[in-house]
Design a protein around this motif. Structure first.
Motif, PDB file in Angstrom:
ATOM      1  N   VAL A 318       0.823  -1.135  -0.120  1.00  0.00           N
ATOM      2  CA  VAL A 318       0.113   0.096   0.113  1.00  0.00           C
ATOM      3  C   VAL A 318       0.722   1.161  -0.025  1.00  0.00           C
ATOM      4  N   PHE A 319       1.936   1.137   0.870  1.00  0.00           N
ATOM      5  CA  PHE A 319       2.701   2.483   1.014  1.00  0.00           C
ATOM      6  C   PHE A 319       3.520   2.551  -0.422  1.00  0.00           C
ATOM      7  N   LEU A 320       3.784   1.485  -1.106  1.00  0.00           N
ATOM      8  CA  LEU A 320       4.644   1.743  -2.432  1.00  0.00           C
ATOM      9  C   LEU A 320       3.599   2.044  -3.547  1.00  0.00           C
ATOM     10  N   ALA A 321       2.383   1.857  -3.274  1.00  0.00           N
ATOM     11  CA  ALA A 321       1.606   2.449  -4.429  1.00  0.00           C
ATOM     12  C   ALA A 321       1.353   3.871  -3.959  1.00  0.00           C
ATOM     13  N   LEU A 322       1.400   4.415  -3.043  1.00  0.00           N
ATOM     14  CA  LEU A 322       1.384   5.682  -2.721  1.00  0.00           C
ATOM     15  C   LEU A 322       2.526   6.588  -3.333  1.00  0.00           C
ATOM     16  N   LEU A 323       3.828   5.892  -3.119  1.00  0.00           N
ATOM     17  CA  LEU A 323       5.050   6.422  -3.403  1.00  0.00           C
ATOM     18  C   LEU A 323       5.270   6.508  -5.153  1.00  0.00           C
ATOM     19  N   GLU A 324       4.490   5.296  -5.372  1.00  0.00           N
ATOM     20  CA  GLU A 324       4.453   5.352  -6.971  1.00  0.00           C
ATOM     21  C   GLU A 324       4.020   6.524  -7.623  1.00  0.00           C
ATOM     22  N   TYR A 325       2.838   7.162  -7.145  1.00  0.00           N
ATOM     23  CA  TYR A 325       2.344   8.271  -7.442  1.00  0.00           C
ATOM     24  C   TYR A 325       3.072   9.540  -7.182  1.00  0.00           C
ATOM     25  N   ALA A 326       3.801   9.555  -5.939  1.00  0.00           N
ATOM     26  CA  ALA A 326       4.840  10.440  -5.794  1.00  0.00           C
ATOM     27  C   ALA A 326       5.922  10.635  -6.869  1.00  0.00           C
ATOM     28  N   PHE A 327       6.514   9.618  -7.421  1.00  0.00           N
ATOM     29  CA  PHE A 327       7.221   9.451  -8.068  1.00  0.00           C
ATOM     30  C   PHE A 327       6.957  10.076  -9.697  1.00  0.00           C
ATOM     31  N   VAL A 328       5.539   9.497 -10.009  1.00  0.00           N
ATOM     32  CA  VAL A 328       4.879  10.087 -11.134  1.00  0.00           C
ATOM     33  C   VAL A 328       4.768  11.420 -11.170  1.00  0.00           C
ATOM     34  N   ASN A 329       4.311  12.188 -10.103  1.00  0.00           N
ATOM     35  CA  ASN A 329       4.009  13.564  -9.786  1.00  0.00           C
ATOM     36  C   ASN A 329       5.458  14.213  -9.885  1.00  0.00           C
ATOM     37  N   TYR A 330       6.635  13.555  -9.454  1.00  0.00           N
ATOM     38  CA  TYR A 330       7.884  14.266  -9.520  1.00  0.00           C
ATOM     39  C   TYR A 330       8.319  14.398 -11.113  1.00  0.00           C
ATOM     40  N   VAL A 331       8.132  13.373 -11.924  1.00  0.00           N
ATOM     41  CA  VAL A 331       8.373  13.266 -13.114  1.00  0.00           C
ATOM     42  C   VAL A 331       7.594  14.299 -13.962  1.00  0.00           C
ATOM     43  N   PHE A 332       6.326  14.359 -13.672  1.00  0.00           N
ATOM     44  CA  PHE A 332       5.696  15.095 -14.250  1.00  0.00           C
ATOM     45  C   PHE A 332       5.579  16.725 -14.215  1.00  0.00           C
TER      46      PHE A 332
END
Length: 482
Positions: A318-332
């Motif tokens: 669950v925590f990695l799923a939240l971090l995945e969006y943090a990474f996507v948001n960082y890239v975009f």
């Protein structure tokens, strides 16, 4: 005639009445006689009876047989590491001082008589708290047999310690025991045994436990040695297996569903920050709540339990799923586009400088005398090794000089090939300048993720997360179930 018949009937009724009265008197006298005989027998047995001495004092040890009828197992607590059991506990032994021959009947006496007889000093070794039921009277029984055998029964509820190994909780099996031992008498004075051997414990088949199933029951008889001597001990051992159904419905299924719910964010557009962040934070907090509730129902033990491994694994997903969006948001929205914009500006500036430089070089490479001009900066930093070689070879036929603007140039002593030689030099200089500018541009290039890579990250996450979680479940259940 009628008078004679009436007299006969009266005589018959009188005889029957006399017979009935005689039988009643005889039975009453017999009952009173039996009661008096029992009273006399009990008084005789108790007269001069010394409860301070065991039977056959100074002779062979007293053999005490024990049997248990289990009424219920009320609770099994992992927090306190104990269980509560209600049982009918019977002990029997032979006391020759209580043998009688006046009656052929067994004498079941009032429970208060037990205070006037010798009793084994039996106690439960792993007992935490026990009590004898006393409604409406004390639930204990004393029964005497003509040969002096005494049967002593109690109805007891006891809470006994049960040390549990919770490393495989809730996929575990536990072994709980009830230890029965003599407190003061050693094996020289008393011996315990299970009366009826395997049939000494009854009522197990009728037990219904909410979270457990009784797998096996074992009876053990042994001697234990202490500093004060050897003592007899009987052990009743329950092998219990925890039922997993409750935990599947209350812990495992909610954790699985919450983990799957966290993957919904992979299908939500990456620019919907509010939706994806709210979903990720909600699932993380829900997993934290499940972990907290579970810890409240278990003791504070130092090792990791099986359910801790599973819940921690779900929490990580669950925590990695939240971090995945943090990474996507960082890239975009983050550093990537800003760096890309900065690099593009620098590249454009470099291209403009190169264009102006080439135009200027074309105008200033040849002066009025036909000399090839080089600036001091180019001579110090920009001349390539090949340029140095050519300069050395040409130095024999040229003289170094400076003009008023600080521009250093090399003047030929005597030109040999005329203007064609200078044209070749100009072409070589132009190519070398282009090479230098290309090297500068290559140093400024940086690999920045394209904006289209954001959706690719989500697409890969839709596949990697479920496959990894399925593999985690496969390893978990194969290890702990077997």
């Amino acid at each position: 005639m009628l008078g004679r018949q009436g007299d006969k009937l009266c005589g018959i009724f009188s005889a029957l009445a006399a017979l009935s009265f005689f039988c009643f008197v005889q039975s009453s006298s017999t009952g009173s006689t039996g009661m008096s005989v029992a009273k006399t027998t009990v008084d005789k047995l108790l007269k001069g009876y010394d409860i301070r001495l065991r039977p056959d004092f100074g002779g062979p040890p007293v053999v005490v047989g024990m049997s248990i009828n289990i009424a219920s197992i009320d609770s099994i607590s992992e927090v306190n590491m104990d269980y509560t059991i209600t049982m009918y506990f019977q002990q029997s032994w032979r006391d020759k001082r209580l043998a009688y021959s006046e009656l052929k009947l067994n004498l079941t006496l009032d429970n208060r008589v037990a205070d006037q007889l010798w009793l084994p000093d039996t106690y439960f070794l792993n007992d935490k708290k026990s009590f004898l039921h006393g409604v409406t009277v004390k639930n204990r029984m004393i029964r005497l047999h003509p040969d002096g055998t005494v049967l002593y029964g109690l109805r007891i509820t006891t809470t006994a310690a049960c040390m549990m190994d919770l490393r495989r909780y809730p996929l575990d099996e536990q072994n709980c025991t009830l230890e029965i031992e003599s407190y003061g008498y050693t094996t020289d004075d008393i011996v315990f045994f299970w009366q009826g051997e395997d049939r000494a414990v009854t009522g197990v088949d009728k037990l219904e436990l909410p979270q457990f199933s009784i797998v096996d029951v074992r009876l053990v008889s042994r001697e234990v040695k202490f500093a004060t001597g050897s003592y007899p001990r009987l052990s009743l051992s329950f092998r219990i297996k925890r039922n997993i159904g409750y935990f599947i419905l209350q812990t495992y299924m909610p954790s699985i569903l919450i983990t799957i719910l966290s993957w919904v964010s992979f299908w939500i557009n990456y620019d919907a920050s509010a939706a994806r962040v709210a979903l990720g934070v909600t699932t993380v907090l829900t997993m934290t709540t499940i972990n907290t509730h579970l810890r409240e129902t278990l003791p504070k033990i130092p090792y990791v339990k099986a359910i801790d491994v599973y819940l921690m694994g779900c929490f990580v997903f669950v925590f990695l799923a939240l971090l995945e969006y943090a990474f996507v948001n960082y890239v975009f929205f983050g550093r990537g586009p800003a760096q890309q914009k900065k690099i593009n500006e620098r590249l454009n500036k470099t291209n403009n400088e190169r264009t102006r430089y080439e135009e200027k070089r074309l105008r200033e490479q040849v002066d009025a005398y036909g000399n090839i001009l080089l600036t001091t900066l180019e001579m110090n930093n920009e001349v390539m090794p090949s340029d140095v070689g050519s300069s050395v070879s040409d130095s024999r036929n040229s003289v170094m000089s400076f003009d008023s603007s600080g521009v250093q140039f090399r003047k030929p002593m005597a030109p040999r090939d005329g203007f064609s030689h200078h044209s070749l030099d100009r072409s070589a200089m132009r190519s070398r300048a282009n090479c230098r500018l290309r090297r500068r541009s290559s140093k400024l290039k940086l690999k920045i993720p394209n904006l289209s890579d954001v959706s690719t990250i989500d697409k890969w996450s839709r596949v990697i997360f479920p496959i990894t979680f399925g593999f985690f479940n496969l390893i978990y259940w194969l290890y702990y179930v077997n």
